[in-house]
Structure formats: C-alpha cells, structure tokens
Design an enzyme around this catalytic site. Structure first.
Site, PDB file in Angstrom:
ATOM      1  CG  ASN A  72     -12.773   4.361   0.338  1.00 26.50           C
ATOM      2  OD1 ASN A  72     -13.635   5.082   0.841  1.00 26.50           O
ATOM      3  ND2 ASN A  72     -11.838   4.828  -0.457  1.00 26.50           N
ATOM      4  CB  SER A 109      -0.920   0.002   1.225  1.00 21.41           C
ATOM      5  OG  SER A 109      -1.592   1.237   1.301  1.00 21.41           O
ATOM      6  CE  LYS A 143     -11.653  -0.535  -1.368  1.00 17.68           C
ATOM      7  NZ  LYS A 143     -11.540   0.164  -2.648  1.00 17.68           N
ATOM      8  CE1 TYR A 200      -1.127   1.355  -6.528  1.00 16.85           C
ATOM      9  CE2 TYR A 200      -3.374   2.106  -6.945  1.00 16.85           C
ATOM     10  CZ  TYR A 200      -2.439   1.452  -6.147  1.00 16.85           C
ATOM     11  OH  TYR A 200      -2.850   0.875  -4.972  1.00 16.85           O
ATOM     12  N   GLY A 230     -14.735  -3.365 -17.232  1.00 18.95           N
ATOM     13  CA  GLY A 230     -14.648  -4.009 -15.922  1.00 18.95           C
ATOM     14  C   GLY A 230     -15.938  -3.863 -15.150  1.00 18.95           C
ATOM     15  CB  ALA A 231     -18.495  -5.581 -14.058  1.00 24.13           C
ATOM     16  N   GLY A 232     -15.784  -5.198 -11.628  1.00 17.04           N
ATOM     17  CA  GLY A 232     -15.361  -5.681 -10.319  1.00 17.04           C
ATOM     18  C   GLY A 232     -15.584  -4.631  -9.243  1.00 17.04           C
ATOM     19  N   GLY A 233     -14.840  -4.753  -8.151  1.00 18.38           N
ATOM     20  CA  GLY A 233     -15.021  -3.866  -7.000  1.00 18.38           C
ATOM     21  C   GLY A 233     -14.802  -2.403  -7.355  1.00 18.38           C
ATOM     22  CG  ASN A 275     -16.779  -7.529 -16.665  1.00 16.03           C
ATOM     23  OD1 ASN A 275     -15.626  -7.139 -16.459  1.00 16.03           O
ATOM     24  ND2 ASN A 275     -17.343  -8.472 -15.916  1.00 16.03           N
TER      25      ASN A 275
HETATM   26  P1  NAP Z   1     -11.711  -7.111  -8.978  1.00 18.51           P
HETATM   27  O1  NAP Z   1     -12.883  -6.793  -8.120  1.00 18.51           O
HETATM   28  O2  NAP Z   1     -11.025  -8.414  -8.835  1.00 18.51           O
HETATM   29  O3  NAP Z   1     -12.208  -6.964 -10.519  1.00 18.51           O
HETATM   30  C1  NAP Z   1     -11.337  -7.277 -11.576  1.00 18.51           C
HETATM   31  C2  NAP Z   1     -11.952  -6.879 -12.923  1.00 18.51           C
HETATM   32  O4  NAP Z   1     -10.966  -7.160 -13.935  1.00 18.51           O
HETATM   33  C3  NAP Z   1     -13.190  -7.673 -13.298  1.00 18.51           C
HETATM   34  O5  NAP Z   1     -14.022  -6.877 -14.108  1.00 18.51           O
HETATM   35  C4  NAP Z   1     -12.597  -8.843 -14.116  1.00 18.51           C
HETATM   36  O6  NAP Z   1     -13.489  -9.353 -15.060  1.00 18.51           O
HETATM   37  C5  NAP Z   1     -11.491  -8.113 -14.861  1.00 18.51           C
HETATM   38  N1  NAP Z   1     -10.410  -8.990 -15.291  1.00 18.51           N
HETATM   39  C6  NAP Z   1      -9.387  -9.454 -14.537  1.00 18.51           C
HETATM   40  N2  NAP Z   1      -8.564 -10.207 -15.287  1.00 18.51           N
HETATM   41  C7  NAP Z   1      -9.079 -10.205 -16.550  1.00 18.51           C
HETATM   42  C8  NAP Z   1      -8.675 -10.783 -17.770  1.00 18.51           C
HETATM   43  N3  NAP Z   1      -7.576 -11.537 -17.878  1.00 18.51           N
HETATM   44  N4  NAP Z   1      -9.438 -10.569 -18.875  1.00 18.51           N
HETATM   45  C9  NAP Z   1     -10.549  -9.816 -18.800  1.00 18.51           C
HETATM   46  N5  NAP Z   1     -10.987  -9.237 -17.667  1.00 18.51           N
HETATM   47  C10 NAP Z   1     -10.249  -9.428 -16.544  1.00 18.51           C
HETATM   48  O7  NAP Z   1     -10.553  -6.014  -8.830  1.00 18.51           O
HETATM   49  P2  NAP Z   1     -10.716  -4.450  -8.477  1.00 18.51           P
HETATM   50  O8  NAP Z   1     -10.628  -4.255  -7.019  1.00 18.51           O
HETATM   51  O9  NAP Z   1     -11.893  -3.917  -9.206  1.00 18.51           O
HETATM   52  O10 NAP Z   1      -9.339  -3.857  -9.082  1.00 18.51           O
HETATM   53  C11 NAP Z   1      -9.125  -3.838 -10.473  1.00 18.51           C
HETATM   54  C12 NAP Z   1      -7.871  -3.000 -10.778  1.00 18.51           C
HETATM   55  O11 NAP Z   1      -8.053  -1.671 -10.351  1.00 18.51           O
HETATM   56  C13 NAP Z   1      -6.599  -3.501 -10.095  1.00 18.51           C
HETATM   57  O12 NAP Z   1      -5.536  -3.350 -11.002  1.00 18.51           O
HETATM   58  C14 NAP Z   1      -6.427  -2.527  -8.929  1.00 18.51           C
HETATM   59  O13 NAP Z   1      -5.080  -2.361  -8.543  1.00 18.51           O
HETATM   60  C15 NAP Z   1      -6.951  -1.248  -9.554  1.00 18.51           C
HETATM   61  N6  NAP Z   1      -7.456  -0.268  -8.570  1.00 18.51           N
HETATM   62  C16 NAP Z   1      -6.952   1.004  -8.604  1.00 18.51           C
HETATM   63  C17 NAP Z   1      -7.444   1.967  -7.733  1.00 18.51           C
HETATM   64  C18 NAP Z   1      -6.892   3.372  -7.774  1.00 18.51           C
HETATM   65  O14 NAP Z   1      -7.152   4.151  -6.844  1.00 18.51           O
HETATM   66  N7  NAP Z   1      -6.163   3.749  -8.805  1.00 18.51           N
HETATM   67  C19 NAP Z   1      -8.456   1.637  -6.823  1.00 18.51           C
HETATM   68  C20 NAP Z   1      -8.962   0.324  -6.821  1.00 18.51           C
HETATM   69  C21 NAP Z   1      -8.458  -0.620  -7.700  1.00 18.51           C
HETATM   70  P3  NAP Z   1     -14.517 -10.542 -14.679  1.00 18.51           P
HETATM   71  O15 NAP Z   1     -15.697  -9.894 -14.044  1.00 18.51           O
HETATM   72  O16 NAP Z   1     -14.814 -11.140 -15.997  1.00 18.51           O
HETATM   73  O17 NAP Z   1     -13.770 -11.469 -13.754  1.00 18.51           O
END
Ligand code: NAP
Length: 271
Positions: free
Chosen positions: A89, A19, A68, A216, A126-129, A149
């Site tokens: 958060n 972090s 979270k 990042y 994307g549709a994750g967290g 997604n």
């Molecule tokens: P998460 O909840 O695990 O969601 C991951 C997302 O990426 C889902 O939509 C997943 O698709 C997709 N994905 C992962 N691998 C893939 C692949 N090989 N092909 C296609 N789609 C793929 O993760 P998260 O917490 O949202 O974080 C995602 C990214 O954002 C990470 O890199 C994290 O470091 C970054 N982040 C940055 C900040 C910031 O402040 N800059 C804040 C939070 C997160 P599926 O639904 O199909 O699995």
C-alpha cells in the site's frame, strides 16, 4: 508554498475521489514545513502509475483498491511484511528504484496495543483485502485468531494461513459462546448506505470486550454504537486509517506524525 522545488507524493486508486489521504498528508507537510504536495490520481492501469512515478520523479505513493496486489509486479524491492500479506500500500521512490511496503498491518494493531494482543482471543470478521493485513498484524503480535466470514472458501483459506479457527458468518449462533477479548469488523457490513446492519450478533458482545470497526463511513457504525451501550471499549475506523497514513508519512519523511493531531486536522479540514 508550492514552487519549482516542490516534491510530489500521491495516491493511485480507482475510485479515489473519496480518499482522505490528501487531507492528512498535505496537513502533515504544512505542519512540518516540508515543501511537498500530495495529490490523488484515478488511473485505469497500475502500469501508468508506475510510469508516472519514474518519469515525474514522484517521491512516494499510496496504493489503494484495486492495485495493492498488481503493483507488486513492478517493484524493485518489497519488504517481508508486504510479501507475507500479499499486498503493497506504500511506495518509496529512491533514485528511480521503487520500494514497496505495507503499513496496514501496523495500523490495525496500533490502536489495540494498549489493551494487549498476545494470547488474547481475537475474532476477525471478514476475509477480504483489509482482513489479510489485519490478520497478519494480529498473528505477528501472537494473538489467537478466529476468522468469521460469509464466504467459506475465502474464510478457511485465511484461517489456514494463520493456524486460526474458522466460523462461517451464518453459523455464529451454532458455534456456542465465543469468549472473545477483541472483535474486529473488517467487512463492509455497516458501511454507508448499509448503516443499520451489524456484522456481529449483539447478544454475544460483553462489556469486557474491545470492539474495533475499520469502517470509517460512518465513523460510528451500528456495531460500535451498540458496543458502547454495552460498556465496551470501542475503536473506530479512522484509527487504522490514520495509523497507516502516519506510517507512510514516516517512511517518506523520517518524521513520526502525531496521530491525535492528524485526526483533528482531518476533522477540522485543516489542509
Ligand atoms: P473486500 O476485499 O471487498 O472484502 C469485503 C469483506 O466484507 C469480505 O470478507 C466479504 O465477505 C464481506 N462482506 C461484504 N458484504 C457482506 C455482506 N453483505 N454480508 C457478509 N459479508 C460481507 O473489501 P476490503 O478492502 O477488505 O474493505 C472492507 C471494509 O474495510 C470497507 O468498508 C473499507 O472501507 C474498510 N477499510 C478500512 C480501512 C481503514 O484504514 N480504516 C482500510 C481498508 C479497508 P465475502 O468474503 O463473503 O465476500
């Protein structure tokens, strides 16, 4: 200087050793002469973090993966934005009562605001967290969302929530030209060590678009490098990260920190 009056702030997560939050918050405390320190705690259960917040009178905490959502069961009050997103958060401890917020949605839209969001077509990959907060922020600013997604069920669920169109990631080619104004990658495609991969086909990127990547690590993802070559405006993942930290700092101290200064402090390692 740390002494017997120093107030404690922290991040709870697992893993958390990577972090960058301690770096920005400690730099902020020093810069503004606040007698406080910010530490990172890797915990296995959020209930232990909650117990620590209360027993040690920790003034505020950042909450990161995977807590979270689970933290919400332990709070005395949660703001409306965090309820809509379904994740907290940030915690503020007010005399033993825990207040929950989500600063990710403001952070996602802050770097986009200068380009305008209202009525713009925003493709969210994307549709994750993280996407939950970004989508909420764009919807609140009245942008027209398109969700893209890999997992259909997850993507369609998010699209339904915000009355957005949905395109499966592997069907972008079939969907015709996506006349987007803004493209935001919230997937981990392009994140270290996957740095040669790209979340959106280069051929659909045009010079008038604003391209944002929330990854990042690395700061310059392949998506951003290619978009830059095409002449697009690009926004890196540190922008969202710094804005969410800046909003937390304001909630805890009442002070709005200078984001440019925070970025420099992080890059220089001035903590
Ligand atoms: P998460 O909840 O695990 O969601 C991951 C997302 O990426 C889902 O939509 C997943 O698709 C997709 N994905 C992962 N691998 C893939 C692949 N090989 N092909 C296609 N789609 C793929 O993760 P998260 O917490 O949202 O974080 C995602 C990214 O954002 C990470 O890199 C994290 O470091 C970054 N982040 C940055 C900040 C910031 O402040 N800059 C804040 C939070 C997160 P599926 O639904 O199909 O699995």
């Amino acid at each position: 200087m740390i002494d017997s009056n120093t107030q404690l702030y922290c991040v709870f997560g697992n893993p958390v050793r990577h972090s960058k939050s301690p770096a920005i918050h400690n730099a902020g405390f020093q810069h503004h002469h606040i007698n406080a320190v910010y530490l990172a705690f890797e915990i296995d259960e959020i209930s232990k973090g909650v117990a620590a917040l209360k027993s040690l009178n920790i003034q505020g905490a950042s909450i990161t993966i995977p807590f979270k959502e689970s933290i919400m069961d332990y709070l005395d009050w949660i703001d409306d934005d965090a309820i809509m997103i379904g994740a907290v958060n940030t915690i503020k401890n007010k005399n033993g009562k825990l207040f929950g917020y989500n600063t990710d949605h403001q952070a996602a839209i802050a770097p986009l605001k200068p380009f305008g969001i209202k009525d713009k077509k925003v493709c969210l990959i994307g549709a994750g967290g993280a996407a939950q907060a970004v989508a909420y922020g764009i919807h609140k600013e009245k942008g027209n969302l398109v969700i893209i997604n890999r997992d259909k069920v997850r993507g369609e669920k998010l699209a339904l929530k915000y009355d957005a169109d949905f395109i499966p990631l592997n069907e972008i080619d079939k969907s015709g030209v996506i006349k987007a104004d803004i493209i935001i990658n919230t997937t981990s495609i392009g994140m270290y060590p996957d740095i040669e991969n790209i979340a959106f086909p280069i051929q659909y990127i045009e010079s008038h678009m604003v391209i944002m990547d929330i990854i990042y690590n690395p700061l310059k993802t392949k998506l951003l490098s290619e978009a830059k070559i095409k002449g697009c405006t690009t926004i890196d993942g540190l922008s969202m990260f710094l804005h969410q930290g800046g909003a937390q700092f304001k909630l805890w101290t009442g002070i709005t920190p200078d984001i440019k200064w925070m970025r420099q402090a992080l890059i220089n390692g001035d903590t």
